[in-house]
Design a protein around this motif. Structure first.
Motif, mmCIF file in Angstrom:
data_model
loop_
_atom_site.group_PDB
_atom_site.id
_atom_site.type_symbol
_atom_site.label_atom_id
_atom_site.label_comp_id
_atom_site.label_asym_id
_atom_site.label_seq_id
_atom_site.Cartn_x
_atom_site.Cartn_y
_atom_site.Cartn_z
ATOM 1 N N GLN A 179 -19.604 -1.369 29.565
ATOM 2 C CA GLN A 179 -18.191 -1.626 29.270
ATOM 3 C C GLN A 179 -17.376 -1.646 30.554
ATOM 4 O OE1 GLN A 179 -17.295 1.451 26.476
ATOM 5 N NE2 GLN A 179 -18.352 0.431 24.802
ATOM 6 N N ALA A 180 -17.719 -0.744 31.488
ATOM 7 C CA ALA A 180 -17.024 -0.758 32.774
ATOM 8 C C ALA A 180 -17.256 -2.102 33.450
ATOM 9 C CB ALA A 180 -17.529 0.383 33.655
ATOM 10 N N ALA A 181 -18.508 -2.583 33.396
ATOM 11 C CA ALA A 181 -18.822 -3.870 34.029
ATOM 12 C C ALA A 181 -18.021 -5.002 33.386
ATOM 13 C CB ALA A 181 -20.316 -4.148 33.940
ATOM 14 N N THR A 182 -18.000 -5.054 32.046
ATOM 15 C CA THR A 182 -17.271 -6.162 31.410
ATOM 16 C C THR A 182 -15.776 -6.021 31.640
ATOM 17 O OG1 THR A 182 -17.371 -4.972 29.327
ATOM 18 C CG2 THR A 182 -18.927 -6.757 29.610
ATOM 19 N N LEU A 192 -14.426 -5.081 34.205
ATOM 20 C CA LEU A 192 -14.161 -5.530 35.575
ATOM 21 C C LEU A 192 -14.410 -7.020 35.725
ATOM 22 C CD1 LEU A 192 -15.797 -2.536 37.440
ATOM 23 C CD2 LEU A 192 -13.375 -3.058 37.361
ATOM 24 N N PHE A 219 -21.587 2.813 39.232
ATOM 25 C CA PHE A 219 -22.976 2.390 39.150
ATOM 26 C C PHE A 219 -23.754 3.162 40.213
ATOM 27 C CE2 PHE A 219 -20.705 -1.719 38.003
ATOM 28 C CZ PHE A 219 -20.713 -1.420 36.647
ATOM 29 N N PHE A 239 -8.208 -7.441 32.793
ATOM 30 C CA PHE A 239 -7.816 -6.034 32.891
ATOM 31 C C PHE A 239 -8.905 -5.288 33.647
ATOM 32 C CE2 PHE A 239 -5.672 -6.385 28.430
ATOM 33 C CZ PHE A 239 -4.763 -7.267 28.959
ATOM 34 N N HIS A 293 -14.250 -9.350 29.225
ATOM 35 C CA HIS A 293 -14.353 -9.753 30.628
ATOM 36 C C HIS A 293 -13.417 -10.895 30.973
ATOM 37 C CE1 HIS A 293 -17.201 -12.427 28.590
ATOM 38 N NE2 HIS A 293 -17.092 -13.249 29.593
ATOM 39 N N PHE A 351 -12.897 4.861 33.391
ATOM 40 C CA PHE A 351 -13.278 5.911 32.447
ATOM 41 C C PHE A 351 -13.012 7.298 33.020
ATOM 42 C CE2 PHE A 351 -15.890 2.438 30.788
ATOM 43 C CZ PHE A 351 -15.698 2.601 29.423
ATOM 44 N N TYR A 379 -17.940 -4.844 43.400
ATOM 45 C CA TYR A 379 -18.516 -5.431 42.183
ATOM 46 C C TYR A 379 -17.623 -6.484 41.520
ATOM 47 C CZ TYR A 379 -20.758 -5.648 37.610
ATOM 48 O OH TYR A 379 -21.361 -6.078 36.452
ATOM 49 N N LEU A 433 -12.655 -3.746 23.531
ATOM 50 C CA LEU A 433 -13.934 -3.117 23.196
ATOM 51 C C LEU A 433 -14.004 -2.701 21.734
ATOM 52 C CD1 LEU A 433 -14.313 -0.968 26.435
ATOM 53 C CD2 LEU A 433 -15.669 -2.961 25.810
#
Lengths: 557, 342
Positions: free
Chosen positions: A455-458, A460, B96, B86, B82, B90, B107, B61
């Motif tokens: 979710q963090a990846a998407t 971003l 990562f 935004f 995506h 978290f 990234y 989400l």
């Protein structure tokens, strides 16, 4: 000015997710349908529709035969005995090899794990060499007895218990045990009240897999049991290849399919009921006085593994009354009396080529399957579909290699599915045999990835595919190599399915070894020993690399 | 003319009548809020109130059961996460671990195929912004919790997101670090003129960072406004409790305190812990129940005549009274909030 609020049109995310899931699963499902469901169904049809008409009577008659009862009984009790002994030896060894820190522990671990990927035929040869005439333990008179078979089963399956329980033990949160000790529990009480309950899931899981492997063992039993002690698996082989009684073979395959599926279902239920144990990396400690009993049991286990292997190597170097490499030099011949059609060296080339093909197939398939079964479901419908796929993909674990090979033989011989001459037939069968192992290696790693990483990846800006590559695949690099190693080793040693499918002019090494064993002549036997050592060395090398790549705390069967 | 609440909000985030369900559970219940560009809003509420679900719905989400989410006037229904432009940060950063600090920050830039030189320069700039120059080659696993959050913030800001979503960004840190990083966060967000929506259960975190506040309880929005507005007039006793008020008085005790504070309004009275002060000229009387010295002041519990047991302080310089002593108390009007009878 806004008018009436339009209904929410979020593109039906549930339906979209479901479609994506099915799209991803379509490939593996298709492969499994052609190369698994079809052959197994064909084999069952052979039993129930012997002459094109439905006739269950024949199957029932086969199951009523006294010999079938004997075979069934022997299968069950030898598997049960093998399982109990394996657990009794394996749990202490898991403690010593995964929780204690001492020089050489890594080598010993690799050594205990090696038998699992040793070709079953090689294991049979090694035990014969130990217990048979002229062997170091010939005086025990165990050659050709059930004890020999059970000992070989334990030898073969120790790795399953050591690895599964060991990795669980390694990742166990030490604090409950420390709390118990702080409350006054003796080391024995700590083990019984804190450690053992936390390991119960791993032990039950390992034991059920071991029972499964014991009950479907093929090469070992075929070499050590001969005609006298047959299990369901070897009986299917004998009925098919020697007696040409396809109906009886199909009946036994069906029986095995039912029993194994029930067993697997039970094992899965047990696993599901076991609460997830908090994973934690703990430092191994130095051995202490309380470890003496466990160390002694581990020594027994190591002896059980070492003696047959050493005896095998020694035997392969014996030439007449002296020593030499003559048996190895003979590997580029076809043996006395032309027992095999091609030299053993050529068979080794076949084995390696086939293993490469089987590896990419099972890893590719296993990767897709692992991704499909581990993704978090967002709706009830999705969860159901995913659960169904999960069960479907695990089916190959429930079908013995012999049944699979037999099924290939009788179904994939007509257009458009005529694969009899395809060089990919053997690799496909071996890939399916290795598939559950590959999935068991990859799926826990994928399941352990926090969904919020994706979710963090998407969030971003990564598309779902990009997130898969940059999060999942990046973390899978090492497990993928390990899975490939497993698949390669399994393929090198695979005998059950290969014995049906390998053509006489394109045999693999295990097939050649079995042929050499079946023909009298000390030269043939010596060549079989040398070929076994070569095959064992190849798989051991692969296994050692796998062990070095092992992801701590993840793995097991 | 449309009333203001019916206007489509053209600049920034506009959430209208949003409901999110998990099966039968209504996690977010008919919530509407507006966040103009360049501002920072904190959604404050206890755990399980639905604030994180609200944030995840804005991120794309969680699919909404009903209602709409717009940004700059454009409906986001059906726009995948995506493609929303935004960034979500978290509580635990979700760095990562298999990439270096610099690769983490790079990234989102790599995803967008920015030129290599530009990526390097931007990463250096961002690491400097969050005070982690020279950390680029480190692995995330070697960082402290505060450093990880800074890296996560740098990563989230890398492509200048239209909207930054922060899920309890400071909650996992210890108190001292939380305060410092809170200050930094506010400064960084202001410097980069980032529009941000932050959810938290910690009122201090909310006050430290936000231009606007919204209070959530059981899936519903209870109150919203500037921190000063919310602070001065909590919607109800529960809201006051959640904003850090130590006691809420009702009826006769409330009137006594209001009179003592010289306030003429009527309603429930919420008191901070330091609202009552030992003062020989004070209008209230009471008897000390317990006393405890702290570096700033002596904290007392006083049985206040006609009111009940309340917290009070005695400032250093005045001799601290001990248990059983009678004291006079003054009320600090700035540390009292009146909740009008609704």
């Amino acid at each position: 000015m806004t008018g009436a609020v339009a209904p929410v049109t979020a593109g039906h995310p549930t339906a979209r997710r479901l479609l994506a899931l099915l799209g991803l699963a379509a490939g593996p499902v298709a492969v499994l349908c052609v190369f698994f469901v079809l052959p197994v169904a064909g084999m069952l049809a052979e039993g129930f529709w012997p002459d094109g008409t439905f006739d269950p009577q024949g199957v029932l008659e086969v199951l009523a035969r006294p010999r079938v009862h004997r075979v069934l009984w022997f299968t069950l009790w030898s598997a049960a005995a093998g399982t109990v002994l394996t657990v009794l030896l394996g749990v202490p060894a898991a403690h010593v090899l995964y929780r204690l820190r001492f020089p050489g522990s890594r080598v010993l671990r690799a050594m205990l794990l090696m038998p699992f990927v040793l070709p079953t035929v090689v294991v049979g040869v090694a035990f014969r060499q130990v217990l048979g005439a002229g062997g170091p333990l010939a005086s025990l008179g165990l050659d050709g007895t059930p004890a020999a078979i059970i000992a070989a089963l334990v030898f073969f399956n120790l790795a399953v218990v050591v690895r599964t329980v060991g990795t669980a033990w390694e990742g166990l949160d030490p604090r409950p045990a420390q709390a118990a000790a702080a409350l006054g529990a003796s080391p024995r009480q700590v083990f019984l009240t804190a450690t053992l309950p936390a390991l119960r899931g791993a032990i039950v899981s390992a034991a059920s897999v071991v029972f499964l492997f014991c009950a479907t063992a093929f090469g070992v039993v075929l070499v050590l049991g001969g005609l006298r002690y047959a299990t369901v698996e070897t009986e299917i082989y004998l009925l098919t290849t020697q007696l040409l009684d396809l109906q009886a073979a199909a009946a036994l395959s069906l029986l095995q399919l039912v029993v194994v599926t029930v067993l697997l279902y039970g094992a899965a239920r047990t696993r599901a009921r076991t609460a997830a144990v908090a994973r934690r990396r703990t430092r191994a400690r130095r051995p202490g006085r309380t470890d003496v009993p466990a160390v002694l049991v581990t020594l027994v286990a190591l002896l059980l593994v070492a003696v047959p292997i050493v005896t095998l190597v020694v035997g392969s170097l014996q030439v007449g009354d002296g020593w030499g490499l003559d048996n190895y030099r003979a590997l580029d011949t076809t043996g006395t009396d032309q027992v095999v059609l091609v030299p053993v060296t050529e068979a080794l080339g076949n084995s390696l080529r086939i293993a490469v093909d089987a590896t990419w197939m099972s890893v590719g398939l296993g990767l897709l399957v692992s991704v499909v079964v581990t993704r978090r479901s967002h709706s009830t419908a999705e969860r159901r579909v995913r659960g169904g796929l999960d069960g479907f993909f695990m089916l190959p674990l429930g079908v013995s290699a012999v049944t699979l090979g037999f099924g290939f033989l009788i179904t994939l011989d007509q257009p458009p599915l005529d694969f009899r001459d395809s060089p990919l037939l053997v690799p496909v069968a071996q890939a399916l045999v290795a598939l559950p192992l590959v999935v068991r290696t990859l799926a826990p790693v994928l399941a352990g990835i926090d969904d919020r990483q994706r979710q963090a990846a998407t969030s971003l800006g990564a598309s779902p595919l990009r997130a898969l590559v940059t999060v999942d695949l990046a973390l899978l690099r090492t497990p993928l190599l390990a899975a490939a190693g497993f698949a390669f080793a399994v393929s090198l040693g695979e005998f059950g399915a290969t014995s049906f499918l390998a053509r006489d002019d394109r045999p693999t090494v295990p097939v050649v070894i079995f042929k050499l064993l079946g023909h009298p002549g000390s030269q043939n036997y010596a060549m079989a020993l040398a070929a076994s050592v070569v095959l064992a060395a190849a798989t051991a090398t692969v296994m050692f690399v796998v062990e070095r790549l092992r992801v701590p705390g993840v793995g097991g069967f | 003319m449309p009333t203001p609440s019916e206007q489509v909000f053209e600049q920034g985030l506009d959430v209208r009548d949003l409901t999110v369900r998990y099966g039968a559970l209504v996690a977010v219940d008919d919530v509407s809020l507006a966040l103009p560009r360049g501002e920072v809003m904190a959604v404050l509420g206890p755990s399980g109130c639905g604030k994180s679900t609200l944030l995840r719905a804005v991120a794309g989400l969680e699919p909404p059961a009903s209602g709409r989410i717009r940004f700059d006037g454009a409906d986001l229904a059906g726009v995948p996460t995506h493609k929303r432009g935004f960034a979500l940060m978290f509580q635990d950063g979700q760095l990562f671990d298999h990439r270096s600090v610099a690769a983490n920050v790079a990234y989102p830039l790599r995803i967008r195929r920015r030129p290599r030189g530009e990526v390097g320069a931007r990463v250096a700039e961002l690491l400097e912004l969050v005070g982690l120059e020279g950390y680029g080659d480190r692995g995330p696993a070697t960082l402290s919790g505060g450093e990880r959050q800074r890296v996560a913030l740098a990563r989230a800001l890398a492509v200048e997101p239209r909207l930054l979503l922060l899920d309890e960004p400071l909650s996992a840190l210890d108190a001292a670090l939380r305060e410092r990083l809170g200050h930094d966060l506010r400064a960084i967000l202001a410097a980069s003129r980032t529009t941000a929506l932050l959810v938290t259960h910690d009122h201090e975190e909310a006050f430290a960072v936000a231009d606007r506040m919204a209070l959530m309880r059981a899936g519903r929005l209870v109150q919203s406004g500037t921190p000063a507005e919310v602070w001065a007039a909590p919607a109800d006793a529960d809201a006051a409790g959640f904003l850090g008020y130590a006691a809420v008085l009702d009826g006769e005790p409330a009137e006594v305190v209001l009179r003592a504070a010289g306030l003429s309004s009527a309603g429930q009275v919420a008191l901070r812990r330091s609202a009552l002060r030992v003062d020989d000229g004070g209008p209230l009387t009471g008897r000390v129940v317990s006393a405890r010295a702290t570096p700033e002041a002596t904290r007392l519990v006083v049985m206040v005549t006609g009111v009940g047991e309340l917290a009070a302080v005695a400032h250093p310089g005045t001799p601290a009274p001990g248990p059983g002593e009678d004291v006079k108390l003054a009320v600090d009007g700035s540390r009292v909030a009146v909740i009008p009878f609704g």
